[in-house]
Design a protein around this motif. Structure first.
Motif, PDB file in Angstrom:
ATOM      1  N   HIS A 112       0.842  -1.190   0.000  1.00 45.36           N
ATOM      2  CA  HIS A 112       0.000   0.000   0.000  1.00 45.36           C
ATOM      3  C   HIS A 112       0.885   1.251   0.000  1.00 45.36           C
ATOM      4  O   HIS A 112       1.996   1.234   0.526  1.00 45.36           O
ATOM      5  CB  HIS A 112      -0.936   0.014   1.208  1.00 45.36           C
ATOM      6  N   PHE A 113       0.373   2.304  -0.600  1.00 39.96           N
ATOM      7  CA  PHE A 113       1.125   3.561  -0.648  1.00 39.96           C
ATOM      8  C   PHE A 113       0.985   4.280   0.694  1.00 39.96           C
ATOM      9  O   PHE A 113      -0.002   4.939   0.953  1.00 39.96           O
ATOM     10  CB  PHE A 113       0.620   4.452  -1.781  1.00 39.96           C
ATOM     11  N   SER A 117       6.309   3.269   1.630  1.00 43.64           N
ATOM     12  CA  SER A 117       6.734   3.955   0.417  1.00 43.64           C
ATOM     13  C   SER A 117       7.552   5.179   0.793  1.00 43.64           C
ATOM     14  O   SER A 117       7.034   6.152   1.311  1.00 43.64           O
ATOM     15  CB  SER A 117       5.511   4.373  -0.415  1.00 43.64           C
ATOM     16  N   HIS A 132      -1.333   8.219  -6.653  1.00 44.83           N
ATOM     17  CA  HIS A 132      -1.493   7.200  -5.627  1.00 44.83           C
ATOM     18  C   HIS A 132      -1.520   7.849  -4.248  1.00 44.83           C
ATOM     19  O   HIS A 132      -0.494   8.265  -3.731  1.00 44.83           O
ATOM     20  CB  HIS A 132      -0.360   6.188  -5.709  1.00 44.83           C
ATOM     21  N   ASP A 138      -1.324  -0.478  -3.782  1.00 46.69           N
ATOM     22  CA  ASP A 138      -0.421  -0.442  -4.931  1.00 46.69           C
ATOM     23  C   ASP A 138      -0.828  -1.602  -5.822  1.00 46.69           C
ATOM     24  O   ASP A 138      -0.548  -2.768  -5.531  1.00 46.69           O
ATOM     25  CB  ASP A 138       1.028  -0.584  -4.464  1.00 46.69           C
ATOM     26  N   HIS A 140       0.107  -2.448  -8.804  1.00 42.78           N
ATOM     27  CA  HIS A 140       1.075  -2.959  -9.772  1.00 42.78           C
ATOM     28  C   HIS A 140       1.638  -4.300  -9.281  1.00 42.78           C
ATOM     29  O   HIS A 140       2.837  -4.563  -9.350  1.00 42.78           O
ATOM     30  CB  HIS A 140       2.201  -1.948  -9.975  1.00 42.78           C
ATOM     31  N   GLU A 205       5.158   6.045  -9.537  1.00 43.12           N
ATOM     32  CA  GLU A 205       5.524   5.057  -8.523  1.00 43.12           C
ATOM     33  C   GLU A 205       4.860   3.728  -8.836  1.00 43.12           C
ATOM     34  O   GLU A 205       3.888   3.309  -8.207  1.00 43.12           O
ATOM     35  CB  GLU A 205       5.123   5.550  -7.133  1.00 43.12           C
ATOM     36  N   ASP A 208       7.421  -0.508  -7.120  1.00 44.69           N
ATOM     37  CA  ASP A 208       7.776  -0.875  -5.751  1.00 44.69           C
ATOM     38  C   ASP A 208       7.844  -2.390  -5.537  1.00 44.69           C
ATOM     39  O   ASP A 208       8.685  -2.883  -4.774  1.00 44.69           O
ATOM     40  CB  ASP A 208       6.785  -0.259  -4.764  1.00 44.69           C
TER      41      ASP A 208
END
Length: 307
Positions: A112-113, A117, A132, A138, A140, A205, A208
């Motif tokens: 999670h952002f 992060s 975000h 997140d 991705h 971003e 990650d």
């Protein structure tokens, strides 16, 4: 003879009715990385399709009528979820066949952002990704081979239920995929090991999961909402951050480099390069997922090694 021939034809027709020809299960994924995983699972049995064309953004894609028909007609549809493809929920309401929301699969390792992060801990607003918000998922998640294994296993289960004849092949394909991912992880770790401590920046971003898997960490995020042109003060703050770091790489995503990039880096010892986390032009073969991940490692390490 004609009577016997007529009986033969009648029997053949009845057998065709009883045992219809096997039809390939149609699989459609929203984005290329999911198609690449599906291609590994379906290897030798079928070819998965993908909804978004190369270069299209999963955040704001505009569906055509033909796209809507494909989404509603295919046997199995896979998408990440509303945290990535916000244009899809309304269309999926009209679908009656199976839909798999990948971000909801058990056993995924999700990020999670927020506190995990670094860019969101920075005081400098230039280092926040405006796409975000802190605390949001997140999405991705495909950039982790751990998650790719979970997704592949679910696809094999779904395909085996829809196509029991090839269940053993799907199971075997997943096993081979797991073995290839073990080898790929080792290669990528070796490839990026020499640049693990070098600073780099991203415009989005999106990496990650990849960074976490291979012991990398971006220094900051230079992101501005697409519809907003950054002011001079904002650009100056970002240039100051770059000048403090010195030689570094700033990565954008294809197909378009942000207009801000040249202004941001002019006169500084900075290289502009690309990282394609969507594998836009990677061929949808059984080895496509590994090729996408290795290209990310090669592109990142290649730029940082050239400084």
């Amino acid at each position: 003879m004609s009577r016997l021939f007529a009986i033969f034809i009648a029997l053949s027709a009845s057998l065709l009715v009883i045992s219809p020809a096997h039809a390939e299960v149609r699989v459609l994924t929203s984005i290329k990385p999911l198609q690449l995983i599906a291609a590994a699972v379906q290897d030798g049995v079928g070819t998965p399709e993908v909804l978004l064309p190369p270069g299209a953004s999963p955040h704001n894609y505009a569906l055509r009528p033909s796209d809507v028909r494909r989404v509603r007609e295919v046997d199995l549809f896979y998408w990440i979820g509303p945290d990535l493809e916000s244009f899809l929920p309304r269309v999926l309401q009209g679908r009656t066949l199976p839909v798999v929301t990948v971000q909801s699969l058990p056993e995924l390792r999700l990020r999670h952002f927020a506190a995990d992060s670094q860019s969101h801990e920075a005081a400098d607003p230039a280092e926040h990704d405006h796409d975000h918000s802190p605390g949001s998922l997140d999405a991705h998640l495909w950039l982790s081979s751990v998650n790719a294994r979970v997704i592949a296993a679910r696809m094999a289960t779904d395909l085996s239920a829809a196509d029991p004849t090839n269940a053993a092949r799907y199971k075997s394909n997943v096993k081979v995929f797991d073995e290839r991912l073990d080898a790929m992880d080792a290669r990528v770790k070796t490839r990026v090991a020499g640049v693990a401590g070098k600073p780099f920046f991203v415009f989005h971003e999106a990496f990650d999961y990849f960074e976490d898997a291979y012991r990398l960490k971006h220094t900051g995020v230079f992101s501005v909402a697409a519809e907003v042109q950054p002011g001079a003060q904002h650009v100056a703050a970002m240039r100051t951050r770059l000048s403090e770091v010195g030689k570094t790489c700033v990565f954008s995503e294809p197909p378009l480099r942000p207009r801000l990039a040249e202004t941001l880096t002019a006169g500084l010892p900075v290289k502009l390069a690309e990282l394609d986390g969507l594998g836009g032009y990677t061929a949808a073969t059984a080895q496509g997922y590994e090729q996408m991940m290795e290209k990310l490692g090669n592109d990142l390490a290649g730029c940082l090694e050239s400084l």
